[in-house]
Design an enzyme around this catalytic site. Structure first.
Site, short mmCIF file in Angstrom:
data_model
loop_
_atom_site.label_atom_id
_atom_site.label_comp_id
_atom_site.label_asym_id
_atom_site.label_seq_id
_atom_site.Cartn_x
_atom_site.Cartn_y
_atom_site.Cartn_z
N HIS A 254 0.88 -1.18 0.00
CA HIS A 254 0.00 0.00 0.00
C HIS A 254 0.91 1.23 0.00
CE1 HIS A 254 -3.31 2.46 2.24
NE2 HIS A 254 -3.55 2.46 0.96
N ASN B 9 -13.28 12.36 3.50
CA ASN B 9 -13.22 11.31 2.47
C ASN B 9 -13.96 11.65 1.18
OD1 ASN B 9 -11.78 8.94 2.06
ND2 ASN B 9 -13.59 7.66 2.36
N SER C 252 -4.11 6.34 5.50
CA SER C 252 -4.98 7.31 4.80
C SER C 252 -4.90 8.67 5.48
CB SER C 252 -6.44 6.84 4.86
OG SER C 252 -6.57 5.61 4.22
N CYS D 278 -2.55 10.97 5.51
CA CYS D 278 -1.30 11.33 6.18
C CYS D 278 -0.30 11.97 5.22
CB CYS D 278 -0.67 10.11 6.83
SG CYS D 278 -1.52 9.63 8.33
C1 SPV Z 1 -7.28 4.49 1.23
O1 SPV Z 1 -8.12 4.77 2.10
O2 SPV Z 1 -6.20 3.98 1.53
C2 SPV Z 1 -7.54 4.76 -0.18
C3 SPV Z 1 -8.91 5.00 -0.60
O3 SPV Z 1 -6.66 4.67 -0.97
S1 SPV Z 1 -9.78 3.52 -0.73
O4 SPV Z 1 -9.95 3.23 -2.13
O5 SPV Z 1 -11.04 3.72 -0.06
O6 SPV Z 1 -9.04 2.47 -0.09
MN MN Z 2 -5.04 3.56 -0.12
#
Ligand code: SPV
Ligand code: MN
Length: 632
Positions: A258, A395, A280, A282
């Protein structure tokens, strides 16, 4: 047609227009045909459309998303808005649903503590019941993608079936086309499968969010998703496929992470590639988008060792980014692309006069419009008497392809990937870690920076603010193998290339005693240049108890060169002092977090104990805080 001859197939055949049949015939893939036939028999769509990589099919999807009301056109050509479900005071559909994301496991399989799992037979019965008839009156779309660059040893073909043209449209922006990849598979069985239904819609929005489920069948490499549209759930290629890829990588000896992937531009035209894992919200996307550097991707990478070199690719070809706070000054290129004509899907923003608005865009927001709650006015409250923000707090997002970005790295689609010079781990930490430091070696970095990654919760997440949560490698939400095993894989990986990437930790979020940030948003540009020079051994560093920290004179020079700013010795001292007591407290928290995690690598405890010992020694000499000048 030379496919199979069962009743599911006949049912499917009746739903396929002639060109679609021809496309499937071209692929001649029995496993694929079985999957679609089964999905069609289960979900009962009115029609099935097989899409290839053509502009016609992409355009068809775009228009369908408007027809079904899942997206609405905005005034700028190519711009659309999508709203995810929002129940006043109740459950909404504007984020990943962790609680209802589960792994289906065969008897005897166990992922260890902290995983949301279900026995496979029961889970399959449940998800199939929820999907049964879910596409009645709708069209099932079939999209083919390639995770990673096309024609590459990194490529993972993936097929997505969905009744949501919005999910398909997002997929088309974010992922590389893969019909041709499937053709080249020549009937091969090595691909991921995703089946999604948005379920019953009201005003173009998934209505039954209480029945939302995201189930991942690891044995079959198949993701199911129902009663949700939020892209992190419904675009199977994104997080569901990350879960499958982690499991695949575990079996095959590579890493699915990730992370962003970016080129940092050093002296004399040199480009050094970095990956970075941040939880997320950060600063992951804003790091990858820093002015002067080049982006390859902002969310998902695969890393493999090829000819003795650790090489990485972006799994995607677009960005699904958080829009809050994106403004002209700090995010100039992104801001430009979000305003120019061309394809952008905005989600959960405020729309007024056909234009999108969001919190933190650096412009005055309209006092009324339409947002995720419907018609909206400033001061509007939900049924639980909470103020409804203009754009969904934390978000609201945008989806774009990477190609319109002028800072796209020219090697973004290189089938061989790019060599990884450094890996960065970064969390939201107001009072402990220095802004940037380098690990002593691979294992020290993996354990004290990756495995010990913590982040403080923000107002954007539910629950108390400022609570630290350990999120190893920022991947905890997506892990599909036991954590101990995942760490072991990461440790071992460092031994595979001739020279492993260097490992760094950043912290953009340090605050002073009054709660003011110690750094400007763009200071990270300096930290990146310093890391780039470290990878090539062109600056020395000070050996601290938690890692190697920059020397003042190097940062002072870089602040001038990169940002045209002076950098005061006092600022350096305050930012780079090593907070000994707080670092010791962090070790205790990390040990507590891992207490019940089985099969931790042997080095885990040793490396943290050594770090604790170094800190304690300094503490006995210097007390709570160590100045960087003490390390000279
Ligand atoms: C995350 O929250 O790490 C994202 C967005 O990249 S999602 O597609 O919701 O995971
Ligand atoms: Mn992500």
């Amino acid at each position: 047609m030379g496919f199979m001859n069962d009743s599911d197939w006949h049912f499917l055949e009746g739903l396929l227009a002639e060109p679609c049949r021809n496309k499937l015939q071209l692929l001649a893939n029995v496993r694929l045909n079985r999957f679609i036939a089964d999905a069609a028999a289960l979900c009962r769509p009115e029609k099935v459309r097989v899409c290839d990589d053509s502009a016609t099919d992409r355009e068809f999807i775009r228009l369908r998303a408007l027809d079904t009301g899942e997206e609405q056109a905005l005034v700028t050509p190519g711009h659309t808005v999508h709203f995810d479900g929002f129940a006043h005071g109740g459950r909404h559909d504007q984020a990943r649903d962790k609680e209802n994301t589960r792994f289906l496991l065969n008897e005897g399989e166990d992922l260890g503590p902290g995983f949301n799992t279900l026995p496979r037979p029961a889970g399959l019965v449940e998800i199939r019941e929820r999907l049964a008839g879910s596409m009645a009156g709708k069209e099932m779309l079939m999209r083919f993608y390639c995770l990673g660059p096309n024609d590459s040893s990194f490529s993972l073909p993936c097929v997505q079936l969905t009744d949501s043209p919005y999910a398909a449209h997002c997929g088309d922006l974010l992922f590389r086309p893969g019909f041709d990849t499937f053709r080249k598979l020549a009937g091969g069985e090595n691909f991921f499968r995703m089946l999604h239904s948005a379920g019953r819609l009201e005003n173009g929005v998934s209505a039954d969010v209480d029945g939302r489920r995201i189930y991942v069948d690891l044995a079959e490499e198949l993701g199911y998703c129902v009663n949700t549209q939020y892209a992190g759930n419904s675009v199977g290629l994104k997080k569901p496929a990350l879960r499958l890829a982690i499991s695949r990588a575990d079996r095959e000896g590579w890493l699915a992470e990730h992370m962003f992937l970016m080129g940092v531009h050093g002296p004399a035209g040199r480009v050094t590639y970095f990956t970075g894992a941040y939880p997320s919200a950060c600063g992951k996307t804003s790091t990858a988008m820093l002015p002067g550097e080049t982006i390859l991707g902002d969310d998902l990478v695969y890393i493999r060792v090829l000819d003795g070199v650790a090489r990485a690719v972006n799994v995607e070809q677009g960005i699904l980014g958080i829009i809050e706070g994106v403004n002209r000054e700090d995010d100039a290129e992104l801001f430009r692309v979000l305003h120019r004509p061309g394809e952008v899907i905005f989600s959960n923003v405020l729309v007024s006069g056909g234009r999108p608005y969001w919190i933190g865009m650096g412009e005055e927001l309209p006092v009324e419009g339409v947002n995720y709650a419907g018609p909206w006015y400033q001061g509007m409250r939900d049924s639980a008497d909470r103020e409804i923000a203009p754009s969904f707090r934390g978000n609201a997002r945008y989806a774009i392809a990477l190609d319109p970005l002028s800072n796209l790295d020219p090697r973004a689609d290189d089938p061989a990937g790019v060599p990884v010079g450094g890996i960065i781990y970064g969390g939201r930490d107001s009072d402990t870690a220095v802004p940037v430091q380098e690990s002593f070696d691979w294992s020290h970095g993996i354990i004290t920076m990756g495995a010990a990654l913590e982040s403080e919760t923000t107002a954007a997440t539910l629950g108390a603010q400022g609570v630290r949560k350990c999120d190893p490698m920022a991947i905890l939400d997506f892990l599909s193998i036991p954590l101990g095993r995942y760490l072991q894989n990461n440790l071992r990986f460092g031994g595979k290339p001739h020279r492993p990437p260097r490992i760094f930790a950043t912290n953009y979020w340090l605050k002073d005693a009054e709660g003011r940030f110690l750094n400007h948003k763009l200071d990270k540009a300096v930290w990146l240049k310093w890391m780039e020079l470290r990878v090539h051994g062109e600056v020395s560093a000070l050996e601290g108890p938690t890692g190697r920290v920059p020397r003042y004179e190097d940062l002072e020079r870089l602040f001038r060169q990169v940002l045209g700013k002076s950098y005061a010795p006092e600022a350096y001292r305050e930012q780079f002092q090593i907070r000994i007591t707080r670092n010791l407290a962090k070790i205790e928290r990390i040990l507590a977090f891992y207490e019940k995690v089985p099969d931790l690598p042997r080095e885990f405890g040793e490396i943290l104990a050594e770090q604790g010992k170094r800190l304690a020694e300094w503490q006995s000499r210097k007390g709570d805080v160590l100045n960087p000048s003490d390390l000279l």
